[in-house]
Design an enzyme around this catalytic site. Structure first.
Site, short mmCIF file in Angstrom:
data_model
loop_
_atom_site.label_atom_id
_atom_site.label_comp_id
_atom_site.label_asym_id
_atom_site.label_seq_id
_atom_site.Cartn_x
_atom_site.Cartn_y
_atom_site.Cartn_z
N GLY A 67 -4.90 -13.42 8.40
CA GLY A 67 -6.21 -13.12 7.65
C GLY A 67 -6.58 -13.93 6.44
O GLY A 67 -6.40 -13.28 5.35
N GLY A 112 -9.59 -13.28 0.26
CA GLY A 112 -8.65 -12.50 -0.60
C GLY A 112 -7.01 -13.20 -0.72
O GLY A 112 -6.88 -14.34 -0.67
N PHE A 113 -6.16 -12.32 -0.51
CA PHE A 113 -4.97 -12.57 -0.76
C PHE A 113 -4.62 -13.90 0.09
O PHE A 113 -3.75 -14.71 -0.19
CB PHE A 113 -3.97 -11.56 -0.12
CG PHE A 113 -3.82 -10.50 -1.39
CD1 PHE A 113 -3.38 -11.03 -2.72
CD2 PHE A 113 -4.50 -9.57 -1.56
CE1 PHE A 113 -3.09 -9.96 -3.87
CE2 PHE A 113 -4.38 -8.40 -2.39
CZ PHE A 113 -3.76 -8.69 -3.77
N ARG A 150 -8.88 -14.89 12.35
CA ARG A 150 -9.75 -14.32 13.75
C ARG A 150 -10.99 -15.08 13.90
O ARG A 150 -11.36 -15.36 14.90
CB ARG A 150 -9.73 -12.93 13.80
CG ARG A 150 -10.87 -12.24 12.73
CD ARG A 150 -10.95 -10.86 12.91
NE ARG A 150 -11.36 -10.11 12.03
CZ ARG A 150 -11.76 -8.80 11.88
NH1 ARG A 150 -11.65 -8.24 13.02
NH2 ARG A 150 -12.10 -8.21 10.68
N ASN A 156 -0.45 -10.02 6.47
CA ASN A 156 -1.62 -9.92 5.34
C ASN A 156 -2.82 -9.37 5.74
O ASN A 156 -3.42 -8.44 5.10
CB ASN A 156 -1.98 -11.26 4.58
CG ASN A 156 -3.06 -11.15 3.76
OD1 ASN A 156 -2.91 -10.54 2.71
ND2 ASN A 156 -4.19 -11.84 4.19
N SER A 190 0.49 -0.89 0.09
CA SER A 190 -0.64 -0.45 -0.95
C SER A 190 -0.32 0.86 -1.62
O SER A 190 0.77 1.47 -1.22
CB SER A 190 -1.89 -0.20 -0.26
OG SER A 190 -2.86 0.58 -1.14
N TYR A 211 -7.03 4.54 6.34
CA TYR A 211 -6.27 3.64 5.65
C TYR A 211 -4.69 3.92 5.05
O TYR A 211 -3.77 3.18 5.18
CB TYR A 211 -7.11 2.98 4.39
CG TYR A 211 -6.33 1.86 3.73
CD1 TYR A 211 -6.23 0.54 4.21
CD2 TYR A 211 -6.06 1.97 2.34
CE1 TYR A 211 -5.78 -0.65 3.74
CE2 TYR A 211 -5.66 0.77 1.59
CZ TYR A 211 -5.33 -0.41 2.39
OH TYR A 211 -5.09 -1.45 1.75
N LYS A 271 -1.01 2.74 5.99
CA LYS A 271 -0.06 1.98 5.27
C LYS A 271 1.09 2.86 5.03
O LYS A 271 2.24 2.33 5.13
CB LYS A 271 -0.96 1.96 3.94
CG LYS A 271 -1.84 0.72 3.97
CD LYS A 271 -1.26 -0.63 4.12
CE LYS A 271 -2.59 -1.68 4.15
NZ LYS A 271 -2.16 -3.07 4.42
N1 LIG Z 1 -7.22 -5.92 -2.47
C1 LIG Z 1 -6.28 -4.92 -2.82
O1 LIG Z 1 -6.89 -4.18 -3.83
C2 LIG Z 1 -5.37 -4.46 -1.90
C3 LIG Z 1 -4.49 -3.48 -2.18
C4 LIG Z 1 -3.56 -2.99 -1.51
C5 LIG Z 1 -3.16 -3.42 -0.17
N2 LIG Z 1 -3.99 -4.65 0.05
C6 LIG Z 1 -3.79 -5.28 1.34
O2 LIG Z 1 -3.79 -6.79 1.28
C7 LIG Z 1 -4.17 -7.51 2.64
C8 LIG Z 1 -5.09 -8.44 2.44
O3 LIG Z 1 -6.42 -7.53 1.69
P1 LIG Z 1 -7.35 -8.45 0.66
O4 LIG Z 1 -7.47 -7.62 -0.49
O5 LIG Z 1 -7.20 -9.98 0.89
O6 LIG Z 1 -8.82 -7.92 1.49
P2 LIG Z 1 -9.81 -9.32 2.20
O7 LIG Z 1 -10.25 -10.27 1.17
O8 LIG Z 1 -10.64 -8.21 2.84
O9 LIG Z 1 -8.88 -9.84 3.45
C9 LIG Z 1 -8.42 -9.28 4.66
C10 LIG Z 1 -8.17 -10.43 5.65
O10 LIG Z 1 -7.83 -9.58 6.80
C11 LIG Z 1 -8.58 -10.30 7.93
N3 LIG Z 1 -8.41 -9.41 8.98
C12 LIG Z 1 -9.10 -7.86 9.13
N4 LIG Z 1 -8.74 -7.75 10.56
C13 LIG Z 1 -8.20 -8.89 11.31
C14 LIG Z 1 -7.51 -8.98 12.48
N5 LIG Z 1 -7.70 -8.16 13.42
N6 LIG Z 1 -7.00 -10.45 12.83
C15 LIG Z 1 -6.95 -11.07 11.79
N7 LIG Z 1 -7.48 -11.17 10.55
C16 LIG Z 1 -7.84 -9.70 10.23
C17 LIG Z 1 -9.86 -10.48 7.20
O11 LIG Z 1 -10.49 -11.45 8.10
P3 LIG Z 1 -12.08 -11.22 8.44
O12 LIG Z 1 -12.67 -12.14 7.48
O13 LIG Z 1 -12.28 -11.92 9.92
O14 LIG Z 1 -12.52 -9.74 8.36
C18 LIG Z 1 -9.57 -11.05 6.05
O15 LIG Z 1 -9.27 -12.47 6.03
C19 LIG Z 1 -4.67 -6.15 3.45
O16 LIG Z 1 -3.51 -6.01 4.10
C20 LIG Z 1 -4.84 -5.20 2.57
O17 LIG Z 1 -4.57 -3.75 2.93
C21 LIG Z 1 -5.03 -5.21 -0.80
#
Ligand SMILES: NC(=O)c1ccc[n+]([C@@H]2O[C@H](COP(=O)([O-])OP(=O)(O)OC[C@H]3O[C@@H](n4cnc5c(N)ncnc54)[C@H](OP(=O)(O)O)[C@@H]3O)[C@@H](O)[C@H]2O)c1
Length: 299
Positions: free
Chosen positions: A14, A18-19, A39, A87, A139, A152, A156
């Site tokens: 991913g 984001g992260f 992806r 991630n 989370s 969600y 988690k």
């Molecule tokens: N930000 C927060 O506040 C927060 C809090 C708790 C946990 N988290 C966790 O941290 C992780 C990263 O989240 P983020 O905040 O960085 O959000 P984000 O910017 O939306 O990034 C999520 C990433 O996951 C990718 N993804 C989704 N489905 C996928 C798949 N089937 N195969 C490969 N990649 C896929 C997305 O790719 P696309 O661009 O192709 O959709 C994107 O690159 C997640 O697991 C999230 O649940 C985040």
């Protein structure tokens, strides 16, 4: 097969935003190598080119043989995978009765089974190496459920349960496992969630609850208290035992990140202790008389 090197090789899912996208330069800055995956490989074009960066297409919902093949190709090129960061993930909002089985399954396919399957593909390598670090992004949603947040949260919660068991199965093999329990961090995650939180046939009884979460996401998106760049530095500190974590010989499975993570985890613990205080005797009243002689699963 390539020779093992002393710098770590990270595999991160991913990385399009984001992260994931922030982890890549941070890993390189500490001298390690990273295989950044997404992806949509076009989304990785924005990452700065570097000799320690390799990009690769990887949809974590791909069938197990596809994931196994990707890992095999990484091993033939790099000879090792030292750190896997599971991630990739997204937020599917919706109340229980409105959200379909297909939407729920899609949420679990990414947030739970994707991570489980990719980890299954990487484990033989880490067992052979007798070393490795598995990082999972959990989370506060795994600690506190909110109305219309079920898909969600449940994904988690499930992830945390599975990972807690995995750690016990693999720690004796030299494999470390961490669940990052993240509070709210300023990525685009809620933007995408907001787009999904609009059902075609809403049930009036739940409209207020759905609206509350929609409103909450709208209010919070872009204003979350957590800085993801700082969280990424802490994740590196955990894996590499650097910075404030340098002198921690044994870290716990769960690493809270964000002051709201501390708050939510503390509130859950206090609530649970309160339940045990008020209902502990009633709970114990259902035991057989020989209950004390039976070993518990606590270990
Ligand atoms: N930000 C927060 O506040 C927060 C809090 C708790 C946990 N988290 C966790 O941290 C992780 C990263 O989240 P983020 O905040 O960085 O959000 P984000 O910017 O939306 O990034 C999520 C990433 O996951 C990718 N993804 C989704 N489905 C996928 C798949 N089937 N195969 C490969 N990649 C896929 C997305 O790719 P696309 O661009 O192709 O959709 C994107 O690159 C997640 O697991 C999230 O649940 C985040």
């Amino acid at each position: 097969m390539a020779q093992r090197s002393s710098s770590r090789v990270w595999l991160v899912t991913g990385c399009s935003s984001g992260f994931g996208s922030l982890l890549v330069p941070a890993i390189i800055a500490r001298g390690d190598r990273v295989i950044a995956t997404a992806r949509r490989p076009s989304a990785l074009a924005e990452l700065d080119l570097h000799k320690n960066l390799t990009t690769m297409e990887l949809d974590i919902t791909s069938p197990q043989p596809v994931l196994d093949n990707i890992v095999r190709s990484i091993i033939s090129k790099f000879g090792q995978i030292d750190v896997l960061v599971n991630n990739a993930g997204y937020v599917a909002p919706g109340v229980w009765e409105e959200i379909s089985h297909e939407e729920t399954t899609a949420q679990f396919n990414t947030n739970v089974f994707g991570a489980l399957n990719l980890t299954r593909a990487v484990l033989p390598t880490m067992r052979e190496q007798k070393s490795g670090t598995l990082v999972f992004m959990s989370s506060i949603a795994a600690w506190h459920g909110v109305g219309a947040g079920g898909p969600y949260s449940s994904s988690k919660f499930a992830l945390e349960g599975a990972v807690e068991c995995l750690e016990k199965e693999t720690v004796h093999l030299g494999i470390e496992t961490f669940l990052m329990v993240l509070g709210q961090f300023r990525t685009d995650i809620l933007n995408a969630a907001r787009k999904q939180n609009k059902k075609d046939n809403p049930i009036e009884d739940y409209e207020r609850i759905s609206e509350e979460l929609r409103h909450r996401h709208q209010e919070t998106s872009g204003k979350q208290p957590g800085d993801p760049e700082l969280a990424v530095e802490r994740i590196l500190d955990v894996v590499r035992r650097e910075g404030p974590l340098k002198n921690f010989p044994r870290l716990p499975l769960r690493i809270p990140l964000g002051s709201d993570a501390v708050q939510v985890m503390q509130a859950k613990c206090e609530e649970t202790l309160g339940i045990l205080k008020s209902l502990g005797d009633i709970a114990r009243s259902t035991d057989y008389p020989d209950a004390d002689d039976i070993p518990t699963y606590l270990r």
